[in-house]
Design a protein around this motif. Structure first.
Motif, PDB file in Angstrom:
ATOM      1  N   ASN A  93       0.799  -1.226   0.000  1.00  0.00           N
ATOM      2  CA  ASN A  93       0.000   0.000   0.000  1.00  0.00           C
ATOM      3  C   ASN A  93       0.835   1.280   0.000  1.00  0.00           C
ATOM      4  O   ASN A  93       0.284   2.387  -0.048  1.00  0.00           O
ATOM      5  N   SER A  94       2.154   1.158   0.057  1.00  0.00           N
ATOM      6  CA  SER A  94       3.020   2.336   0.115  1.00  0.00           C
ATOM      7  C   SER A  94       3.221   2.938  -1.271  1.00  0.00           C
ATOM      8  O   SER A  94       3.239   2.235  -2.278  1.00  0.00           O
ATOM      9  N   LYS A  95       3.418   4.254  -1.303  1.00  0.00           N
ATOM     10  CA  LYS A  95       3.751   4.932  -2.556  1.00  0.00           C
ATOM     11  C   LYS A  95       5.259   4.998  -2.778  1.00  0.00           C
ATOM     12  O   LYS A  95       5.721   4.990  -3.915  1.00  0.00           O
ATOM     13  N   THR A  96       5.990   5.083  -1.662  1.00  0.00           N
ATOM     14  CA  THR A  96       7.446   5.200  -1.735  1.00  0.00           C
ATOM     15  C   THR A  96       8.083   4.190  -0.790  1.00  0.00           C
ATOM     16  O   THR A  96       7.590   3.980   0.320  1.00  0.00           O
ATOM     17  N   ILE A  97       9.175   3.573  -1.234  1.00  0.00           N
ATOM     18  CA  ILE A  97       9.896   2.615  -0.407  1.00  0.00           C
ATOM     19  C   ILE A  97      11.370   2.994  -0.371  1.00  0.00           C
ATOM     20  O   ILE A  97      12.003   3.177  -1.404  1.00  0.00           O
ATOM     21  N   TYR A  98      11.900   3.113   0.855  1.00  0.00           N
ATOM     22  CA  TYR A  98      13.319   3.357   1.065  1.00  0.00           C
ATOM     23  C   TYR A  98      13.958   2.094   1.621  1.00  0.00           C
ATOM     24  O   TYR A  98      13.413   1.473   2.541  1.00  0.00           O
ATOM     25  N   GLY A  99      15.104   1.736   1.089  1.00  0.00           N
ATOM     26  CA  GLY A  99      15.808   0.584   1.638  1.00  0.00           C
ATOM     27  C   GLY A  99      16.970   0.164   0.772  1.00  0.00           C
ATOM     28  O   GLY A  99      17.108   0.608  -0.385  1.00  0.00           O
ATOM     29  N   TYR A 112      26.297   4.360   6.051  1.00  0.00           N
ATOM     30  CA  TYR A 112      25.195   3.657   6.713  1.00  0.00           C
ATOM     31  C   TYR A 112      24.383   4.566   7.633  1.00  0.00           C
ATOM     32  O   TYR A 112      23.154   4.658   7.521  1.00  0.00           O
ATOM     33  N   LYS A 113      25.054   5.282   8.538  1.00  0.00           N
ATOM     34  CA  LYS A 113      24.332   6.118   9.496  1.00  0.00           C
ATOM     35  C   LYS A 113      23.585   7.242   8.801  1.00  0.00           C
ATOM     36  O   LYS A 113      22.448   7.576   9.173  1.00  0.00           O
ATOM     37  N   GLU A 114      24.215   7.833   7.789  1.00  0.00           N
ATOM     38  CA  GLU A 114      23.560   8.915   7.062  1.00  0.00           C
ATOM     39  C   GLU A 114      22.360   8.410   6.264  1.00  0.00           C
ATOM     40  O   GLU A 114      21.357   9.115   6.113  1.00  0.00           O
ATOM     41  N   ILE A 147      20.329   5.993   7.130  1.00  0.00           N
ATOM     42  CA  ILE A 147      19.210   5.821   8.054  1.00  0.00           C
ATOM     43  C   ILE A 147      18.595   7.168   8.420  1.00  0.00           C
ATOM     44  O   ILE A 147      17.367   7.348   8.381  1.00  0.00           O
ATOM     45  N   LYS A 148      19.447   8.146   8.759  1.00  0.00           N
ATOM     46  CA  LYS A 148      18.947   9.469   9.136  1.00  0.00           C
ATOM     47  C   LYS A 148      18.187  10.124   7.982  1.00  0.00           C
ATOM     48  O   LYS A 148      17.129  10.736   8.175  1.00  0.00           O
ATOM     49  N   THR A 149      18.724   9.974   6.773  1.00  0.00           N
ATOM     50  CA  THR A 149      18.081  10.580   5.605  1.00  0.00           C
ATOM     51  C   THR A 149      16.730   9.946   5.327  1.00  0.00           C
ATOM     52  O   THR A 149      15.749  10.648   5.026  1.00  0.00           O
ATOM     53  N   ARG A 150      16.672   8.634   5.404  1.00  0.00           N
ATOM     54  CA  ARG A 150      15.397   7.945   5.145  1.00  0.00           C
ATOM     55  C   ARG A 150      14.326   8.401   6.126  1.00  0.00           C
ATOM     56  O   ARG A 150      13.182   8.692   5.734  1.00  0.00           O
ATOM     57  N   ILE A 151      14.675   8.460   7.389  1.00  0.00           N
ATOM     58  CA  ILE A 151      13.689   8.837   8.401  1.00  0.00           C
ATOM     59  C   ILE A 151      13.282  10.306   8.247  1.00  0.00           C
ATOM     60  O   ILE A 151      12.112  10.658   8.386  1.00  0.00           O
ATOM     61  N   LYS A 152      14.249  11.167   7.913  1.00  0.00           N
ATOM     62  CA  LYS A 152      13.970  12.593   7.756  1.00  0.00           C
ATOM     63  C   LYS A 152      13.053  12.854   6.567  1.00  0.00           C
ATOM     64  O   LYS A 152      12.124  13.674   6.642  1.00  0.00           O
ATOM     65  N   LYS A 153      13.293  12.175   5.444  1.00  0.00           N
ATOM     66  CA  LYS A 153      12.536  12.426   4.212  1.00  0.00           C
ATOM     67  C   LYS A 153      11.180  11.715   4.186  1.00  0.00           C
ATOM     68  O   LYS A 153      10.280  12.124   3.455  1.00  0.00           O
TER      69      LYS A 153
END
Length: 468
Positions: A268-274, A299-301, A303-309
């Motif tokens: 059901n998602s429109k966007t997937i990060y991974g 790696y750390k960046e 994760i932070k970027t995915r959560i922020k965006k």
């Protein structure tokens, strides 16, 4: 006709936490055996099955009936949570060995109660996790208190299963007094009731307040108690808020280990990060979603970027379970989280019944991992250690008795899966890949290898209480 026996983890309660693999095993079974309460959870999946239910303390009876039925039928014996974590796997394997069962046995891991509880908290297991059952029916009280002392000293988040019953009203309080010696009174604590069931409740408190009658008397057998570490954050999250992005635990690799909830959210998602490898694994269920790997970042960046965006239409993929060395990090953004199967659980299922009792999960990327490993082995925890290289494994070998079974896995449930089951005496680390991505599993001292099947069985003490 030779039968087949599935030993199935159905998750902690609601069927949304069942995996595709668990559902298919039950679907393909003629007979389903289980604790009556658990059978009721999955009744929509067993309408055309013969079901055999028993009550509390009926584990031995259930295991015997399942093995008997599976001689010429396909049978599932179900376990709440994961069958390797205080579940039915050990006793079932013991009885199958004793009765010289000839059919195939397959163990299917399930989402644990502690993972489901962790999904409701901000950052509970970033320093690892250990689980201790307060029930002294099958484990001597002395062993329980020694393990609690180890966990309290090593500053690791502790989850207590079966914390308080009518017969064991004060044992938990006595154990918490051990933590008083090593943790601050204001250490965060959680009372988690009926996880993934009706009347679920998460309450944040402190180590000090937990021991006062007002809080202590709320605790029962359907409660988990979580005691935080210095770096953990046990703030309950508003996980049901649809405005928040979702972090999905996709399990160890194979999409069969996705939960119903995870698969629905991904679709059901429109966007997937991974990571690209996770996206590749999920291709059969992806449609036209926008995909982003953020591979150009460390790696750390990433994760932070995915959560922020991320927004409410975004799913963030996390291998294994997000709460255990996954995407749950210290960040200001509130996220929803769906728990998953860890590589530790998947390796355990592939190698038999090696956990069963109290256990600890650590990673070699933490500075104190070896000290914690040594202390945990002295008090007879089962251990799961992530990111081990041959060099790390050699260090572990020095602390182990020669006859102790050990299991080592790479790419568990994925392509190029490699699993080794042996003893410390026979382990040759020169034959392992030099990569630092092995998962190493060490069962406790009450374990052995069933040589005919090359699987590990850990006895939990049923033999001391029951004749079988």
């Amino acid at each position: 006709m030779t039968g087949k026996l599935f030993i199935v983890g159905i998750g902690p309660g609601k069927t949304k936490y069942m995996t595709k693999k668990a559902i298919n095993a039950i679907k393909n079974s003629e007979v389903v055996v289980g604790y009556k309460t658990y059978l009721n959870f999955i009744k929509n999946h067993t309408t055309d099955k013969k079901t055999i239910g028993t009550g509390m303390k009926g584990e031995v009876e259930r295991a015997e009936k399942a093995v008997k039925e599976a001689k010429n039928k396909t049978v599932s014996i179900i376990s709440g949570g994961d069958p390797n974590i205080y579940g039915i796997a050990g006793i079932t394997m013991e009885i199958a060995e004793k009765q010289r069962y000839q059919g195939e046995i397959e163990i299917i891991p399930g989402v644990t109660a502690f993972a489901a509880a962790g999904s409701l908290l901000k950052n509970p297991y970033n320093n690892g996790v250990c689980c201790i059952s307060m029930s002294d029916l099958l484990t001597p009280w002395k062993d329980i208190t020694q393990r609690a002392e180890t966990a309290a000293k090593q500053d690791i988040t502790t989850v207590f299963y079966n914390p308080r019953s009518h017969k064991r009203k004060e044992n938990l309080r006595k154990t918490l007094q051990i933590y008083n010696k090593h943790r601050q009174p204001e250490t965060e604590a959680i009372i988690a009731k009926n996880i993934a069931r009706e009347n679920q409740k998460i309450q944040k408190t402190t180590l000090k307040q937990l021991q006062k009658n007002k809080e202590y008397n709320k605790i029962g057998m359907r409660t988990l108690i979580i005691i935080g570490s210095q770096n953990s954050e046990l703030t309950p999250q508003k996980n049901q808020d649809p405005e928040n992005p979702e972090i999905i635990g996709i399990g160890p690799g194979n999409p069969e280990h996705l939960t119903k909830k995870a698969e629905k959210q991904i679709k059901n998602s429109k966007t997937i990060y991974g990571p690209q490898r996770y996206i590749n694994q999920l291709k059969p269920i992806l449609k036209n979603q926008e995909l982003e790997t953020h591979q150009h970042l460390n790696y750390k960046e990433r994760i932070k970027t995915r959560i922020k965006k991320a927004d409410q239409n975004t799913t963030i993929l996390s291998g294994g379970d997000p709460s255990i060395y996954g995407h749950k990090q210290k960040h200001n953004k509130t996220t929803r989280t769906t728990p998953g199967i860890t590589a530790y659980q998947a390796l355990a299922a592939k190698t038999g019944a090696p956990i069963i009792n109290d256990f600890m999960i650590k990673t070699t990327t933490q500075k104190n991992w070896l000290e914690t490993t040594k202390k945990a082995l002295k008090t007879d925890y089962a251990l799961g250690i992530y990111n081990t290289s041959p060099k790390h494994i050699k260090q572990i070998q020095k602390t182990l008795p020669k006859d102790r079974p050990i299991a080592i896995g790479q790419n568990i449930t994925r392509e190029n899966q490699k699993i080794l089951i042996t003893t410390n005496r026979n382990l040759d680390t020169t034959k392992l890949n030099n990569d630092q991505n092995h998962t190493t599993l060490i069962p406790n001292s009450n374990s052995y290898i069933w040589k005919k099947r090359n699987v590990i069985i850990t006895r939990r003490g049923y033999k001391d209480k029951y004749d079988y």
